[in-house]
Design an enzyme around this catalytic site. Structure first.
Site, PDB file in Angstrom:
ATOM      1  N   ARG A  45       0.760  -1.055  -0.190  1.00 32.82           N
ATOM      2  CA  ARG A  45       0.088   0.080  -0.120  1.00 32.82           C
ATOM      3  C   ARG A  45       0.872   1.280  -0.141  1.00 32.82           C
ATOM      4  O   ARG A  45       0.534   2.321  -0.343  1.00 32.82           O
ATOM      5  CB  ARG A  45      -0.935   0.014   1.207  1.00 32.82           C
ATOM      6  CG  ARG A  45      -2.090  -1.208   1.191  1.00 32.82           C
ATOM      7  CD  ARG A  45      -2.537  -1.385   2.460  1.00 32.82           C
ATOM      8  NE  ARG A  45      -1.674  -2.056   3.239  1.00 32.82           N
ATOM      9  CZ  ARG A  45      -1.763  -3.020   4.102  1.00 32.82           C
ATOM     10  NH1 ARG A  45      -2.884  -3.589   4.311  1.00 32.82           N
ATOM     11  NH2 ARG A  45      -0.884  -3.370   4.892  1.00 32.82           N
ATOM     12  N   GLY A  46       2.133   1.185   0.326  1.00 37.15           N
ATOM     13  CA  GLY A  46       3.094   2.236   0.525  1.00 37.15           C
ATOM     14  C   GLY A  46       3.229   3.197  -0.714  1.00 37.15           C
ATOM     15  O   GLY A  46       3.567   4.423  -0.452  1.00 37.15           O
ATOM     16  N   ASP A 106      14.893  -1.120   0.230  1.00 36.18           N
ATOM     17  CA  ASP A 106      15.650  -1.411   1.580  1.00 36.18           C
ATOM     18  C   ASP A 106      16.348  -2.577   1.013  1.00 36.18           C
ATOM     19  O   ASP A 106      17.505  -2.256   0.378  1.00 36.18           O
ATOM     20  CB  ASP A 106      14.479  -1.638   2.476  1.00 36.18           C
ATOM     21  CG  ASP A 106      15.038  -1.875   3.929  1.00 36.18           C
ATOM     22  OD1 ASP A 106      16.092  -1.174   4.253  1.00 36.18           O
ATOM     23  OD2 ASP A 106      14.515  -2.234   5.044  1.00 36.18           O
ATOM     24  N   GLY A 108      15.925  -4.781  -1.041  1.00 35.08           N
ATOM     25  CA  GLY A 108      15.553  -4.997  -2.433  1.00 35.08           C
ATOM     26  C   GLY A 108      15.014  -6.401  -2.721  1.00 35.08           C
ATOM     27  O   GLY A 108      14.460  -6.681  -3.819  1.00 35.08           O
ATOM     28  N   TYR A 109      14.743  -7.097  -1.763  1.00 38.08           N
ATOM     29  CA  TYR A 109      14.170  -8.592  -1.836  1.00 38.08           C
ATOM     30  C   TYR A 109      12.822  -8.348  -2.578  1.00 38.08           C
ATOM     31  O   TYR A 109      12.312  -9.119  -3.244  1.00 38.08           O
ATOM     32  CB  TYR A 109      13.823  -9.459  -0.697  1.00 38.08           C
ATOM     33  CG  TYR A 109      15.415  -9.957   0.128  1.00 38.08           C
ATOM     34  CD1 TYR A 109      16.038 -10.718  -0.979  1.00 38.08           C
ATOM     35  CD2 TYR A 109      15.762  -9.525   1.051  1.00 38.08           C
ATOM     36  CE1 TYR A 109      17.332 -11.428  -0.313  1.00 38.08           C
ATOM     37  CE2 TYR A 109      16.967 -10.034   1.573  1.00 38.08           C
ATOM     38  CZ  TYR A 109      17.679 -10.946   0.707  1.00 38.08           C
ATOM     39  OH  TYR A 109      18.885 -11.527   1.317  1.00 38.08           O
ATOM     40  N   THR A 110      11.776  -7.405  -1.939  1.00 39.92           N
ATOM     41  CA  THR A 110      10.677  -7.314  -2.546  1.00 39.92           C
ATOM     42  C   THR A 110      10.464  -7.098  -4.110  1.00 39.92           C
ATOM     43  O   THR A 110       9.916  -7.620  -4.784  1.00 39.92           O
ATOM     44  CB  THR A 110       9.807  -6.007  -1.736  1.00 39.92           C
ATOM     45  OG1 THR A 110       9.951  -6.362  -0.569  1.00 39.92           O
ATOM     46  CG2 THR A 110       8.348  -5.903  -2.306  1.00 39.92           C
ATOM     47  N   LEU A 111      11.342  -5.872  -4.218  1.00 43.02           N
ATOM     48  CA  LEU A 111      11.112  -5.586  -5.925  1.00 43.02           C
ATOM     49  C   LEU A 111      11.787  -6.787  -6.556  1.00 43.02           C
ATOM     50  O   LEU A 111      11.453  -6.694  -7.951  1.00 43.02           O
ATOM     51  CB  LEU A 111      11.987  -4.233  -5.939  1.00 43.02           C
ATOM     52  CG  LEU A 111      11.229  -3.014  -5.941  1.00 43.02           C
ATOM     53  CD1 LEU A 111      11.686  -1.654  -6.350  1.00 43.02           C
ATOM     54  CD2 LEU A 111      10.146  -3.259  -7.134  1.00 43.02           C
ATOM     55  N   ASP A 162       4.005   3.265   6.439  1.00 38.52           N
ATOM     56  CA  ASP A 162       3.513   3.232   7.557  1.00 38.52           C
ATOM     57  C   ASP A 162       4.519   2.604   8.735  1.00 38.52           C
ATOM     58  O   ASP A 162       5.653   2.267   8.439  1.00 38.52           O
ATOM     59  CB  ASP A 162       2.382   1.874   7.438  1.00 38.52           C
ATOM     60  CG  ASP A 162       3.122   0.734   7.505  1.00 38.52           C
ATOM     61  OD1 ASP A 162       4.063   0.411   6.396  1.00 38.52           O
ATOM     62  OD2 ASP A 162       2.794  -0.386   8.129  1.00 38.52           O
TER      63      ASP A 162
HETATM   64  P1  IMP Z   1      12.600  -4.649   0.851  1.00 41.39           P
HETATM   65  O1  IMP Z   1      12.176  -5.835   0.320  1.00 41.39           O
HETATM   66  O2  IMP Z   1      13.514  -4.795   2.085  1.00 41.39           O
HETATM   67  O3  IMP Z   1      13.573  -3.897  -0.107  1.00 41.39           O
HETATM   68  O4  IMP Z   1      11.699  -3.806   1.520  1.00 41.39           O
HETATM   69  C1  IMP Z   1      10.812  -2.940   0.941  1.00 41.39           C
HETATM   70  C2  IMP Z   1       9.307  -2.682   1.509  1.00 41.39           C
HETATM   71  O5  IMP Z   1       9.760  -2.580   2.845  1.00 41.39           O
HETATM   72  C3  IMP Z   1       8.936  -1.424   1.355  1.00 41.39           C
HETATM   73  O6  IMP Z   1       7.807  -1.554   0.200  1.00 41.39           O
HETATM   74  C4  IMP Z   1       8.170  -1.110   2.616  1.00 41.39           C
HETATM   75  O7  IMP Z   1       6.847  -1.392   2.415  1.00 41.39           O
HETATM   76  C5  IMP Z   1       8.835  -1.599   3.759  1.00 41.39           C
HETATM   77  N1  IMP Z   1       9.878  -0.604   4.161  1.00 41.39           N
HETATM   78  C6  IMP Z   1      11.202  -0.721   4.021  1.00 41.39           C
HETATM   79  N2  IMP Z   1      11.989   0.304   4.899  1.00 41.39           N
HETATM   80  C7  IMP Z   1      10.847   1.043   5.404  1.00 41.39           C
HETATM   81  C8  IMP Z   1      10.874   2.109   6.287  1.00 41.39           C
HETATM   82  O8  IMP Z   1      11.742   2.860   6.690  1.00 41.39           O
HETATM   83  N3  IMP Z   1       9.542   2.563   6.526  1.00 41.39           N
HETATM   84  C9  IMP Z   1       8.442   1.682   6.231  1.00 41.39           C
HETATM   85  N4  IMP Z   1       8.283   0.746   5.448  1.00 41.39           N
HETATM   86  C10 IMP Z   1       9.595   0.419   5.035  1.00 41.39           C
HETATM   87 MG    MG Z   2       5.628  -1.058   0.271  1.00 44.80          MG
END
Ligand code: IMP
Ligand code: MG
Length: 184
Positions: A45-46, A106, A108-111, A162
């Site tokens: 939702r971010g 963050d 990068g796993y999600t993307l 959030d």
């Molecule tokens: P990744 O898979 O670690 O890159 O995480 C990405 C997801 O983590 C983002 O889409 C956010 O929803 C969440 N996220 C990462 N860092 C933050 C933060 O500092 N505040 C809030 N949500 C975060």
């Molecule tokens: Mg997000």
């Protein structure tokens, strides 16, 4: 619900700065895709606040779609690499120019997971537009074409992001003072 002033360490990016940069990104996308149609895929939702402001600055034909991804353990603040698609697209992306719109990168796993999945669906082009990038936290490589702001390794909230599901509505990006934030 706690008042965010109790745990706001600092305003990292104020509303005016956010909006100015988002305008620039929209103009850049408009130039890069002149004469083409684009499909923006917002990661829920971010990415919602960013998407709705960004598309107002894009002046080529643009369609929007949504995906939801869950990558954190329950109540956690760290991606664990265990990414699940909880809401998939309703449309084909075959032969489309796709831009994934994300709030923050963050680890990068999600993307990485989203890109790999969408790449199998045969788009004409596929790239990423993220509002924020915590570069020093990266654990896996993801190609990013458009970045709003590179930010330090701090937990941030507001403007779509959030803390425990709240505070997405704030018009600025704030840093959480984790010593003064206690989950309810
Ligand atoms: P990744 O898979 O670690 O890159 O995480 C990405 C997801 O983590 C983002 O889409 C956010 O929803 C969440 N996220 C990462 N860092 C933050 C933060 O500092 N505040 C809030 N949500 C975060
Ligand atoms: Mg997000």
């Amino acid at each position: 619900m706690k008042d965010y002033h109790d745990f706001l360490a600092e305003v990292l990016i104020n509303e005016e700065t956010l909006q100015k940069r988002i305008g620039e990104l929209g103009e850049q996308i408009t130039r890069d895709y002149a004469g083409k149609e684009i499909l923006l895929i917002c990661i829920l939702r971010g990415g919602v606040m960013f998407l709705t402001d960004l598309i107002r600055h894009i002046d080529v034909p643009v369609a929007i779609e949504f995906m939801a991804v869950s990558s954190y353990g329950v109540g956690g603040r760290e991606s664990n690499g265990n990414v699940r698609i909880t809401l998939d697209l309703n449309c084909s992306i075959q032969n489309k120019n796709v831009i994934i719109v994300e709030d923050i990168i963050d680890s990068g796993y999600t993307l990485k997971s989203v890109i790999e999945l969408l790449a199998t669906r045969d788009p004409e082009s596929l790239c990423v537009c993220t509002l924020l990038d915590k570069v020093e936290r990266r654990e896996v490589d993801v190609p990013v074409k458009y970045t709003g702001f590179e930010i330090p390794n701090k937990f941030v909230f507001g403007y779509g992001l959030d803390i425990d599901d709240f505070y997405r509505n704030l018009p600025f990006i704030g840093v959480v003072d984790l010593e003064h934030y206690q989950p309810e």
